[in-house]
Design an enzyme around this catalytic site. Structure first.
Site, PDB file in Angstrom:
ATOM      1  N   HIS A 240      73.360  66.713   6.770  1.00  0.00           N
ATOM      2  CA  HIS A 240      73.163  67.883   7.009  1.00  0.00           C
ATOM      3  C   HIS A 240      72.871  69.058   7.935  1.00  0.00           C
ATOM      4  O   HIS A 240      72.866  68.484   9.543  1.00  0.00           O
ATOM      5  CB  HIS A 240      71.751  68.174   6.261  1.00  0.00           C
ATOM      6  CG  HIS A 240      71.867  70.152   5.530  1.00  0.00           C
ATOM      7  ND1 HIS A 240      71.445  70.479   6.386  1.00  0.00           N
ATOM      8  CD2 HIS A 240      71.869  69.680   4.085  1.00  0.00           C
ATOM      9  CE1 HIS A 240      71.574  72.074   5.562  1.00  0.00           C
ATOM     10  NE2 HIS A 240      72.057  71.899   3.922  1.00  0.00           N
TER      11      HIS A 240
ATOM     12  N   ASP B   1      72.658  67.380  -2.807  1.00  0.00           N
ATOM     13  CA  ASP B   1      74.021  67.347  -3.988  1.00  0.00           C
ATOM     14  C   ASP B   1      73.696  65.420  -3.880  1.00  0.00           C
ATOM     15  O   ASP B   1      74.723  65.407  -5.101  1.00  0.00           O
ATOM     16  CB  ASP B   1      75.104  67.642  -3.228  1.00  0.00           C
ATOM     17  CG  ASP B   1      75.297  68.570  -2.748  1.00  0.00           C
ATOM     18  OD1 ASP B   1      74.817  69.197  -4.053  1.00  0.00           O
ATOM     19  OD2 ASP B   1      75.720  69.376  -1.723  1.00  0.00           O
TER      20      ASP B   1
END
Ligand code: CMC
Length: 427
Positions: free
Chosen positions: A306, A363
């Site tokens: 991320h 996700d």
């Protein structure tokens, strides 16, 4: 501690003020930099650049913390509902019961879509990706609602928000119904926002649809977790497009396109496809970890890493537990969940991932829940968009209410220096 940074350049000094946010984050104000020194800053991908001040969402990537309007995501996921979170993001505070009832009624007032939009829907091939259809139908809303929002009127801003919140689930469902060969479906005011979304997606003509509370709760939680994430790629797109004073629907349509990419919201589809590939290839997670680490192989471990979190994504922690619960309650034994857990464990113990602070993101497990709820893989990013809609609206409204200037980055030109035009016969 000093509240300024002193820049030495070409023998002169420039004071750059340092501002402090409400969670003690610091930022150097460089707004006078170019006029004072002729310099610009270079920051590809905006890894160090703040584009605005915002009161909506705070995240601490080092600590793995996320809050909407000051409320921790863990508390909202456990105690709140998606519709309440929509209100919180857009209006700034949790609603009273009367405020929430009015908000729901106002959304229901607009939860229909012009039949003319079906003509646009029908023009797409049934092979069209639902995200392509969703972004087009959302842009088309601007043509069907041509009046610009007067951003100085709180009432008009609110009306634009509830209009979009009402219509969006209908459009989202139509993108799937088309693929499944089902006729378009309409909203049911008697249901909650999330129940209505579910029936919009799945109800067949003439069918009495069972609304399993396990499914509705799981969907509600997923939507809460996706509702905003400060200045990510799609929210920044929405703000940037809106900064030219383009309308709300057009700005959101651009945000949907930004979300579609596999490095952003499209990762949820890519994760499930990756897990299926690993399963079909014998379940050897080490082989895929080696591919992800190989700089000559374009493969990346989808759902890992991320830009901001250098620790566990707090949303991933909540979703992992939810995935276990949902599968157990629905009595589903999904081998992809086992592969996901094996892959996560192996990656978290691997030096490559540890040294780069690569952790599972939102996700990584969400697709496993969507799959358990019978949502087709190509629809995963559409579900993300339904969740993110209130965040995009809140970001757009804040940007306009703060009267932010048009977004327009600078560049360092590295092309050809000045040269004279050469006639074609002499080239
Ligand atoms: N698999 C393998 N290596 C990775 C991965 C990954 N998923 N993510 C980052 N790296 C490596 C990258 O190769 C680089 O290594 P090196 O320092 O040796 O060059 C290092 O880690 C830093 O990565 P980066 O690409 O510079 O980091 P970034 O902040 O630009 O990218 C990211 C962040 C999310 C795009 C990236 O981690 C990624 O591509 N992840 C997979 C896609 C994904 O899951 N996206 C969803 C993000 S969360 C939800 C959302 O935003 O919507």
């Amino acid at each position: 501690m000093s509240d300024k940074v002193i820049l030495n350049y070409n023998g002169s000094e420039l004071d750059l003020p340092v501002s402090t946010g409400s969670m003690d984050e610091k930022a150097i104000d460089i707004s006078k930099l170019r006029s004072a020194t002729g310099l610009i800053t270079m920051d590809p991908g905006y890894k160090n650049t703040g584009s605005c001040e915002s009161k909506i969402t705070f995240l601490d990537g080092e600590e793995g913390k996320l809050m909407y309007r000051g409320y921790p995501i863990e508390q909202l996921a456990e105690k709140s509902s998606f519709v309440e979170v929509m209100y919180l993001l857009i209006k700034g505070n949790l609603p009273t019961q009367a405020e929430l009832d009015k908000f729901v009624n106002d959304i229901n007032e607009y939860n229909y879509v012009s039949e003319d939009l079906i003509k646009i829907l029908d023009a797409f091939p049934s092979s069209a990706h639902p995200m392509g259809v969703l972004t087009s139908l959302t842009a088309a809303l601007s043509a069907f609602n041509p009046k610009c929002v007067d951003v100085s009127s709180e009432e008009e801003m609110y009306r634009a928000a509830v209009t979009l919140l009402g219509k969006f689930p209908v459009l989202a469902s139509w993108t799937q119904r088309k693929v499944k060969g089902l006729p378009v479906n309409y909203s049911n005011d008697k249901l909650s926002y999330v129940e209505n979304l579910y029936q919009l997606l799945f109800k067949k003509p003439g069918q009495e649809l069972d609304l399993d509370p396990v499914i509705i709760d799981a969907l509600d939680k997923l939507l809460i977790l996706h509702a905003d994430h400060e200045q990510n790629c799609s929210a920044s797109t929405v703000r940037l497009v809106g900064s030219s004073h383009a309308g709300l629907f057009a700005s959101i349509s651009a945000g949907i396109s930004a979300l579609w990419g596999p490095l952003h919201g499209g990762a949820n589809q890519a994760v499930l496809e990756m897990l299926e590939d690993i399963k079909n290839d014998g379940g050897d997670v080490e082989k895929y970890l080696a591919k992800a680490k190989d700089k000559n192989d374009p493969f990346r471990l989808m759902g890992f890493g991320h830009r901001v979190y250098k620790n566990f994504d707090p949303r991933a922690k909540i979703i992992k537990v939810a995935a276990d619960n949902v599968l157990e309650k629905l009595g589903i034994n999904d081998p992809t969940l086992e592969i996901a857990k094996k892959l996560e464990k192996a990656a978290l113990e691997d030096e490559y991932f540890k040294s780069r602070n690569l952790y599972p993101n939102v996700d990584f497990y969400s697709g496993i829940i969507y799959k358990a709820l019978d949502i087709p893989t190509e629809m995963f990013t559409v579900m993300f968009a339904v969740g993110r809609l209130p965040g995009w609206i809140a970001q757009w409204m804040e940007m306009r209410q703060n009267n932010e200037p048009i977004g327009r980055p600078r560049q360092l030109y590295t092309g050809a220096p000045l040269r004279d035009y050469v006639d074609i016969e002499k080239r």
